[in-house]
Design a protein around this motif. Structure first.
Motif, PDB file in Angstrom:
ATOM      1  N   GLU A  20       1.433 -25.271 -10.396  1.00 42.84           N
ATOM      2  CA  GLU A  20       0.180 -25.290  -9.630  1.00 42.84           C
ATOM      3  C   GLU A  20       0.099 -24.077  -8.709  1.00 42.84           C
ATOM      4  N   ARG A  21       1.240 -23.758  -8.053  1.00 44.60           N
ATOM      5  CA  ARG A  21       1.259 -22.605  -7.154  1.00 44.60           C
ATOM      6  C   ARG A  21       1.050 -21.300  -7.921  1.00 44.60           C
ATOM      7  N   ASP A  22       1.668 -21.208  -9.099  1.00 45.37           N
ATOM      8  CA  ASP A  22       1.510 -19.991  -9.895  1.00 45.37           C
ATOM      9  C   ASP A  22       0.070 -19.790 -10.329  1.00 45.37           C
ATOM     10  N   ALA A  23      -0.574 -20.886 -10.698  1.00 46.61           N
ATOM     11  CA  ALA A  23      -1.979 -20.775 -11.083  1.00 46.61           C
ATOM     12  C   ALA A  23      -2.815 -20.291  -9.910  1.00 46.61           C
ATOM     13  N   GLU A  24      -2.527 -20.829  -8.703  1.00 42.24           N
ATOM     14  CA  GLU A  24      -3.248 -20.402  -7.498  1.00 42.24           C
ATOM     15  C   GLU A  24      -2.981 -18.928  -7.200  1.00 42.24           C
ATOM     16  N   GLN A  25      -1.708 -18.520  -7.356  1.00 41.70           N
ATOM     17  CA  GLN A  25      -1.370 -17.131  -7.054  1.00 41.70           C
ATOM     18  C   GLN A  25      -1.989 -16.169  -8.055  1.00 41.70           C
ATOM     19  N   ARG A  26      -2.087 -16.591  -9.332  1.00 43.47           N
ATOM     20  CA  ARG A  26      -2.770 -15.735 -10.308  1.00 43.47           C
ATOM     21  C   ARG A  26      -4.242 -15.566  -9.956  1.00 43.47           C
ATOM     22  N   GLU A  27      -4.851 -16.647  -9.470  1.00 45.51           N
ATOM     23  CA  GLU A  27      -6.245 -16.564  -9.005  1.00 45.51           C
ATOM     24  C   GLU A  27      -6.338 -15.635  -7.795  1.00 45.51           C
ATOM     25  N   ASN A  28      -5.352 -15.746  -6.868  1.00 44.72           N
ATOM     26  CA  ASN A  28      -5.333 -14.852  -5.695  1.00 44.72           C
ATOM     27  C   ASN A  28      -5.205 -13.394  -6.134  1.00 44.72           C
ATOM     28  N   LEU A  29      -4.395 -13.148  -7.166  1.00 47.78           N
ATOM     29  CA  LEU A  29      -4.216 -11.778  -7.652  1.00 47.78           C
ATOM     30  C   LEU A  29      -5.538 -11.217  -8.167  1.00 47.78           C
ATOM     31  N   THR A  30      -6.272 -12.040  -8.887  1.00 44.81           N
ATOM     32  CA  THR A  30      -7.572 -11.580  -9.403  1.00 44.81           C
ATOM     33  C   THR A  30      -8.505 -11.200  -8.260  1.00 44.81           C
ATOM     34  N   ARG A  31      -8.522 -12.014  -7.220  1.00 44.49           N
ATOM     35  CA  ARG A  31      -9.399 -11.743  -6.074  1.00 44.49           C
ATOM     36  C   ARG A  31      -8.952 -10.491  -5.322  1.00 44.49           C
ATOM     37  N   LYS A  32      -7.638 -10.295  -5.165  1.00 48.57           N
ATOM     38  CA  LYS A  32      -7.149  -9.108  -4.464  1.00 48.57           C
ATOM     39  C   LYS A  32      -7.377  -7.835  -5.281  1.00 48.57           C
ATOM     40  N   GLU A  33      -7.289  -7.969  -6.622  1.00 42.41           N
ATOM     41  CA  GLU A  33      -7.594  -6.809  -7.449  1.00 42.41           C
ATOM     42  C   GLU A  33      -9.052  -6.386  -7.253  1.00 42.41           C
ATOM     43  N   ALA A  85      -6.981 -13.566   4.127  1.00 41.43           N
ATOM     44  CA  ALA A  85      -7.414 -14.950   3.936  1.00 41.43           C
ATOM     45  C   ALA A  85      -7.069 -15.468   2.536  1.00 41.43           C
ATOM     46  N   ILE A  86      -6.812 -14.566   1.604  1.00 37.59           N
ATOM     47  CA  ILE A  86      -6.595 -14.998   0.218  1.00 37.59           C
ATOM     48  C   ILE A  86      -5.236 -15.669   0.037  1.00 37.59           C
ATOM     49  N   GLY A  87      -4.170 -15.125   0.612  1.00 40.35           N
ATOM     50  CA  GLY A  87      -2.844 -15.738   0.423  1.00 40.35           C
ATOM     51  C   GLY A  87      -2.003 -14.970  -0.592  1.00 40.35           C
ATOM     52  N   HIS A  88      -0.898 -15.616  -1.017  1.00 40.31           N
ATOM     53  CA  HIS A  88       0.118 -14.943  -1.851  1.00 40.31           C
ATOM     54  C   HIS A  88      -0.339 -14.719  -3.280  1.00 40.31           C
ATOM     55  N   VAL A  89       0.245 -13.669  -3.875  1.00 47.80           N
ATOM     56  CA  VAL A  89       0.060 -13.380  -5.295  1.00 47.80           C
ATOM     57  C   VAL A  89       1.434 -13.499  -5.957  1.00 47.80           C
ATOM     58  N   PRO A  90       1.521 -13.537  -7.292  1.00 44.84           N
ATOM     59  CA  PRO A  90       2.837 -13.586  -7.959  1.00 44.84           C
ATOM     60  C   PRO A  90       3.747 -12.445  -7.484  1.00 44.84           C
ATOM     61  N   ARG A  91       5.020 -12.771  -7.320  1.00 42.15           N
ATOM     62  CA  ARG A  91       5.956 -11.799  -6.743  1.00 42.15           C
ATOM     63  C   ARG A  91       6.036 -10.519  -7.550  1.00 42.15           C
ATOM     64  N   ASP A  92       6.028 -10.618  -8.867  1.00 38.71           N
ATOM     65  CA  ASP A  92       6.186  -9.406  -9.666  1.00 38.71           C
ATOM     66  C   ASP A  92       4.966  -8.496  -9.606  1.00 38.71           C
ATOM     67  N   ALA A  93       3.796  -9.052  -9.212  1.00 44.05           N
ATOM     68  CA  ALA A  93       2.569  -8.234  -9.112  1.00 44.05           C
ATOM     69  C   ALA A  93       2.360  -7.680  -7.704  1.00 44.05           C
ATOM     70  N   ARG A  94       3.125  -8.187  -6.720  1.00 47.53           N
ATOM     71  CA  ARG A  94       2.895  -7.842  -5.308  1.00 47.53           C
ATOM     72  C   ARG A  94       3.065  -6.338  -5.016  1.00 47.53           C
ATOM     73  N   PRO A  95       4.150  -5.662  -5.465  1.00 50.85           N
ATOM     74  CA  PRO A  95       4.317  -4.247  -5.103  1.00 50.85           C
ATOM     75  C   PRO A  95       3.150  -3.362  -5.564  1.00 50.85           C
ATOM     76  N   LYS A  96       2.662  -3.605  -6.781  1.00 48.59           N
ATOM     77  CA  LYS A  96       1.598  -2.752  -7.304  1.00 48.59           C
ATOM     78  C   LYS A  96       0.298  -2.958  -6.548  1.00 48.59           C
ATOM     79  N   ILE A  97      -0.078  -4.215  -6.343  1.00 49.83           N
ATOM     80  CA  ILE A  97      -1.374  -4.468  -5.701  1.00 49.83           C
ATOM     81  C   ILE A  97      -1.359  -4.023  -4.244  1.00 49.83           C
ATOM     82  N   GLU A  98      -0.253  -4.269  -3.527  1.00 49.78           N
ATOM     83  CA  GLU A  98      -0.158  -3.842  -2.124  1.00 49.78           C
ATOM     84  C   GLU A  98      -0.042  -2.326  -2.023  1.00 49.78           C
ATOM     85  N   GLY A  99       0.613  -1.690  -3.013  1.00 53.47           N
ATOM     86  CA  GLY A  99       0.713  -0.236  -3.009  1.00 53.47           C
ATOM     87  C   GLY A  99      -0.649   0.422  -3.129  1.00 53.47           C
TER      88      GLY A  99
END
Length: 409
Positions: free
Chosen positions: A267-280, A311-325
């Protein structure tokens, strides 16, 4: 009087047999004619021939013992020696003598054979004893035990030796079996004790595993389960009747925990994948601010983007460096634009830059005049030295002029 080659009957009815030692009285015949007398005693002779022939065949073709054979020979010899038959008694004696030689030869042959068999039996039993004594030190409990039982069966199939030798070898053989049995019994007693200790230790591990099965402290509990697994492996095996049940309980408790954790993580991974889409989407929006043309508008837009980002929250750990960079690259670009603008609009900094430029220009002009005077005076060495110094001052002046351009000229 009547006669034949081997005997005769006189007028008194006395029957004689001829031998190498002379005539011998066979007996007296009064019941009939002399011919009938001779025929009677000749039949007795034929009976002896048949009996000796039968005994010869028995000696040669059967396992008749020497003792029984000699008894039978003695019995027949007495009959021959008593001269109660008419015939070639000397030939029968020779046949009996020859038969004695045969029996004696058979006796010696059997004695030698028995000695060989006894020696072979001794060697076989000594070999069995040596193997048993070697097996007595073995720790291959099942294989060695089965082999020792097979050796006992082999021992029983071998003939006995003389009592002393047989008893000594059997004592060694039996002692080796007893030593092995004692060691095996001690081993399995120790093993049973160890397995009982293992059972107790695993009972405790199962109890703790079951107490943790509904924990939601995912990280710490998963780490503890890994420690419990290591302790389980180190505890050794319990008794067979307990091992499987304990393992099923231990594994079952872990399965409850990890299944619950997997569901939460899914459930958390699904939420984080959604967060990744929003942050992208936010990063793409931020990247459109570059290159900065309106610094004030860019700063305002970036603040809005950052507020939505947090406000969005966490994204998957392996995607975090690229999106934050990517977001940090936009922030650095706007910071660089702010620093450039500050330097350009700072009066004090502009005055310092202008003053430095003026000082350097004066120094360049002064050095140029000195170089011209030195060359006019023919002092080229001084002129060359000053020229090198002039080049350095010009380089500094060029840098100062570029800095001054950043302030708008």
């Amino acid at each position: 009087m009547s006669s034949d080659p081997w005997g005769r009957v006189d007028e008194t009815g006395t029957v004689y047999v001829r031998t190498a030692d002379g005539e011998k009285v066979v007996g007296s015949w009064q019941a009939g004619s002399p011919e009938e007398a001779l025929a009677y005693f000749e039949r007795k002779y034929e009976g002896l021939v048949v009996e000796i022939g039968l005994l010869e065949r028995r000696v040669k073709t059967t396992d008749l013992s020497a003792k029984d054979a000699m008894t039978a020979i003695d019995h027949l010899r007495r009959q021959v020696d008593e001269h109660h038959a008419v015939g070639d008694l000397d030939a029968l004696t020779k046949r009996l003598d020859a038969l004695v030689g045969t029996v004696e030869a058979r006796r010696e042959e059997r004695k030698a054979q028995k000695a060989r068999q006894a020696d072979e039996a001794r060697q076989a039993k000594e070999k069995l004893v040596a193997e048993a004594e070697e097996l007595a030190a073995s720790e291959q409990w099942r294989a060695a035990g089965e082999r020792l039982r097979a050796l006992v069966d082999t021992w029983k199939s071998l003939p006995r030796l003389d009592r002393k030798s047989d008893d000594e070898l059997w004592h060694r053989f039996s002692h080796a079996r007893s030593a092995f049995s004692k060691r095996r019994k001690a081993h399995f007693a120790s093993l049973d004790a160890q397995r009982e200790e293992s059972r107790k230790a695993k009972e405790k591990l199962v109890a703790e595993a079951e107490s943790l099965s509904h924990s939601t402290d995912w990280g710490a509990t998963a780490a503890r389960y890994r420690e419990l697994m290591a302790e389980w492996k180190a505890a050794g095996r319990a008794q067979r009747e307990h091992e499987d049940d304990l393992w099923n309980r231990f594994r079952g408790a872990q399965d409850i925990f990890f299944q619950a954790r997997s569901e939460v993580f899914a459930e958390r991974d699904a939420e984080q994948r959604e967060n990744l889409t929003r942050k992208e989407e936010l990063v793409a929006e931020a990247e459109k601010l570059l290159p900065v043309s309106d610094l004030k508008a860019a700063r305002a837009a970036l603040r809005s983007i950052n507020e939505r980002w947090e406000a969005i929250g966490h994204v998957p750990r392996d995607a975090r460096p690229k999106i934050e960079g990517r977001m940090h690259a936009v922030e650095r670009a706007i910071q660089d634009a702010e620093e450039t603008e500050w330097r350009r609009t700072n009066p004090e900094a502009r005055a310092r830059a202008a003053g430095l430029t003026g000082q350097l220009q004066d120094a360049v002009d002064k050095l140029q005049k000195q170089i011209d005077s030195a060359r006019a005076a023919g002092n080229n060495a001084k002129a060359d030295k000053l020229s090198r110094e002039l080049e350095g001052r010009k380089a500094l002046l060029d840098q100062a002029l570029k800095g001054l351009e950043e302030f708008g000229g």
